[in-house]
Design an enzyme around this catalytic site. Structure first.
Site, short mmCIF file in Angstrom:
data_model
loop_
_atom_site.label_atom_id
_atom_site.label_comp_id
_atom_site.label_asym_id
_atom_site.label_seq_id
_atom_site.Cartn_x
_atom_site.Cartn_y
_atom_site.Cartn_z
N ARG A 176 0.82 -1.23 0.00
CA ARG A 176 0.00 0.00 0.00
C ARG A 176 0.85 1.27 0.00
NH1 ARG A 176 -2.99 -3.84 -0.48
NH2 ARG A 176 -5.04 -4.08 0.48
N CYS A 225 -10.69 -0.64 3.36
CA CYS A 225 -10.09 -0.67 4.70
C CYS A 225 -9.60 0.72 5.08
CB CYS A 225 -8.93 -1.66 4.73
SG CYS A 225 -9.50 -3.37 4.74
N1 EPU Z 1 -11.08 -10.65 10.64
C1 EPU Z 1 -11.83 -10.70 11.78
N2 EPU Z 1 -12.80 -9.76 11.95
C2 EPU Z 1 -13.03 -8.77 11.06
C3 EPU Z 1 -12.24 -8.72 9.89
C4 EPU Z 1 -11.26 -9.67 9.70
O1 EPU Z 1 -11.63 -11.56 12.63
O2 EPU Z 1 -13.91 -7.94 11.28
C5 EPU Z 1 -10.05 -11.69 10.44
C6 EPU Z 1 -10.42 -12.60 9.27
O3 EPU Z 1 -11.25 -13.64 9.67
C7 EPU Z 1 -9.05 -13.08 8.82
C8 EPU Z 1 -8.14 -11.89 9.12
O4 EPU Z 1 -8.83 -11.09 10.06
O5 EPU Z 1 -8.62 -14.16 9.59
C9 EPU Z 1 -7.82 -11.07 7.86
O6 EPU Z 1 -9.04 -10.60 7.29
P1 EPU Z 1 -9.28 -10.46 5.71
O7 EPU Z 1 -8.99 -11.77 5.06
O8 EPU Z 1 -10.60 -9.84 5.51
O9 EPU Z 1 -8.13 -9.53 5.24
P2 EPU Z 1 -7.68 -8.10 5.73
O10 EPU Z 1 -6.25 -8.21 6.12
O11 EPU Z 1 -8.61 -7.54 6.74
C10 EPU Z 1 -6.79 -7.33 3.42
C11 EPU Z 1 -6.80 -6.02 2.71
C12 EPU Z 1 -8.09 -5.86 1.90
C13 EPU Z 1 -8.20 -7.02 0.93
C14 EPU Z 1 -8.20 -8.33 1.71
C15 EPU Z 1 -8.19 -9.54 0.81
C16 EPU Z 1 -5.59 -4.37 4.00
C17 EPU Z 1 -5.66 -3.25 4.98
N3 EPU Z 1 -6.73 -4.93 3.67
O12 EPU Z 1 -7.83 -7.26 4.39
O13 EPU Z 1 -7.95 -4.67 1.16
O14 EPU Z 1 -9.40 -6.92 0.18
O15 EPU Z 1 -6.99 -8.40 2.51
O16 EPU Z 1 -6.96 -9.70 0.22
O17 EPU Z 1 -4.50 -4.69 3.53
C18 EPU Z 1 -8.30 -2.32 1.29
O18 EPU Z 1 -7.07 -2.22 1.23
O19 EPU Z 1 -9.05 -1.31 1.31
C19 EPU Z 1 -8.88 -3.64 1.32
C20 EPU Z 1 -10.17 -3.85 1.47
#
Ligand code: EPU
Length: 301
Positions: A176, A225
């Site tokens: 990012r 995010c």
């Molecule tokens: N989780 C929770 N509760 C929540 C959200 C997430 O427990 O409310 C847990 C999930 O179950 C999982 C872990 O946290 O075990 C990671 O969650 P997720 O797979 O949704 O990925 P993320 O790290 O929250 C990142 C990117 C997203 C992207 C997804 C999929 C960032 C800040 N976010 O989210 O990107 O779509 O991976 O690859 O890097 C963005 O940048 O705006 C964005 C949406």
């Protein structure tokens, strides 16, 4: 901010279209943002001159791409918004190279390339926004980052005041984050993509779409995010552990679906959203000593 008549006349000569008193809430995915004049830059070649005019007249400006990762202040804004109008289709493919205008829609680019048997970007399918915005922040999801595929970028370089072409290996793409200056303006990109049959790409796209639908509040107004993930951690998981889903300041609310998405649940103002961001950041700091960095770009006055 109003652009005065004499400046408007000069900008029109340079091919810029002026839209007066535009409500930016209508151009951001959060549905938040005040009012200002907007300049549509239709002729890339005159951008350096447009920028010189703005500088000479002391007109502050911000460059608005797809408006999907930005939180804009409320009220009358003390800067004008610059925008590249989208071109149709704004992209073409030559062998394994895709040439794409920065104003093109990111998802549109993924499907355009897929139909021509070029893959590698399946993970980006549901990421809202323009190609230029994705480039600037090295947007990524499900193991794909746009920077991996970039071979050349044509841009307006604020430092030189000229249009330049940068080679992919001269640009740093991190999580990012990129080495572009905040006031550089992305214009066109050349991406090298792996050949893959359309059907296979489509299967990958479906998987990503399903994962996204299952975990993200896609039908609500958000900027994706709000925070970057801390090294080795997950902002969403951390905020969720603190039981902050549904926590709100006015109509700004932590999504009850994914805790790193903050949504505009009605008529949230920028200041509501900023208070919510600060409050959540503070709670995470107090509970875990963890410092969350904004992913969303904040344009205050
Ligand atoms: N989780 C929770 N509760 C929540 C959200 C997430 O427990 O409310 C847990 C999930 O179950 C999982 C872990 O946290 O075990 C990671 O969650 P997720 O797979 O949704 O990925 P993320 O790290 O929250 C990142 C990117 C997203 C992207 C997804 C999929 C960032 C800040 N976010 O989210 O990107 O779509 O991976 O690859 O890097 C963005 O940048 O705006 C964005 C949406």
């Amino acid at each position: 901010m109003r652009i005065e008549e004499h400046v408007a006349a000069r900008l029109k000569e340079l091919g810029a279209e002026i839209r007066q008193s535009v409500l930016l809430a209508e151009q951001t995915s959060l549905g938040i943002g005040g009012t200002t004049d907007e300049l549509l830059l239709r002729r890339y070649g005159t951008i350096p001159e447009v920028m010189r005019v703005l500088a000479n007249e002391n007109i502050r400006h911000k460059f608005l791409g797809g408006g999907t990762n930005v939180l804009v202040a409320d009220g009358e804004l003390p800067w004008v918004a610059l925008h590249l109008p989208s071109t149709q289709p704004g992209m073409r493919v030559e062998g394994n190279m895709a040439h794409v205008d920065a104003s093109a829609d990111l998802g549109g680019m993924v499907t355009f390339c897929a139909k021509r048997d070029l893959g590698g970007m399946e993970g980006l399918i549901g990421v809202p926004g323009s190609v230029g915005g994705a480039l600037r922040m090295n947007a990524g999801a499900y193991g794909t980052q746009i920077g991996t595929h970039v071979r050349e970028v044509e841009l307006y370089r604020a430092a030189s005041g000229e249009l330049e072409t940068l080679r992919g290996h001269d640009i740093h793409f991190d999580y990012r984050h990129t080495s572009f200056a905040p006031d550089d303006v992305m214009l066109r990109v050349k991406l090298e993509l792996p050949s893959k049959p359309y059907k296979e790409i489509l299967a990958g796209i479906r998987v990503c779409n399903e994962k996204r639908r299952a975990s993200q509040p896609l039908n609500q107004k958000s900027a994706g995010c709000i925070f970057k993930n801390p090294p080795g951690g997950s902002a969403g998981k951390t905020i969720d552990e603190l039981k902050l889903k549904g926590h709100r300041v006015g109509d700004a609310m932590v999504s009850d679906r994914h805790a790193n998405f903050f949504v505009n649940a009605g008529h949230a103002s920028c200041s509501d959203m900023l208070k919510l961001i600060d409050d959540v950041r503070e709670r995470v700091r107090a509970a875990y000593g963890m410092e969350l960095e904004n992913e969303v770009i904040v344009w205050q006055n």
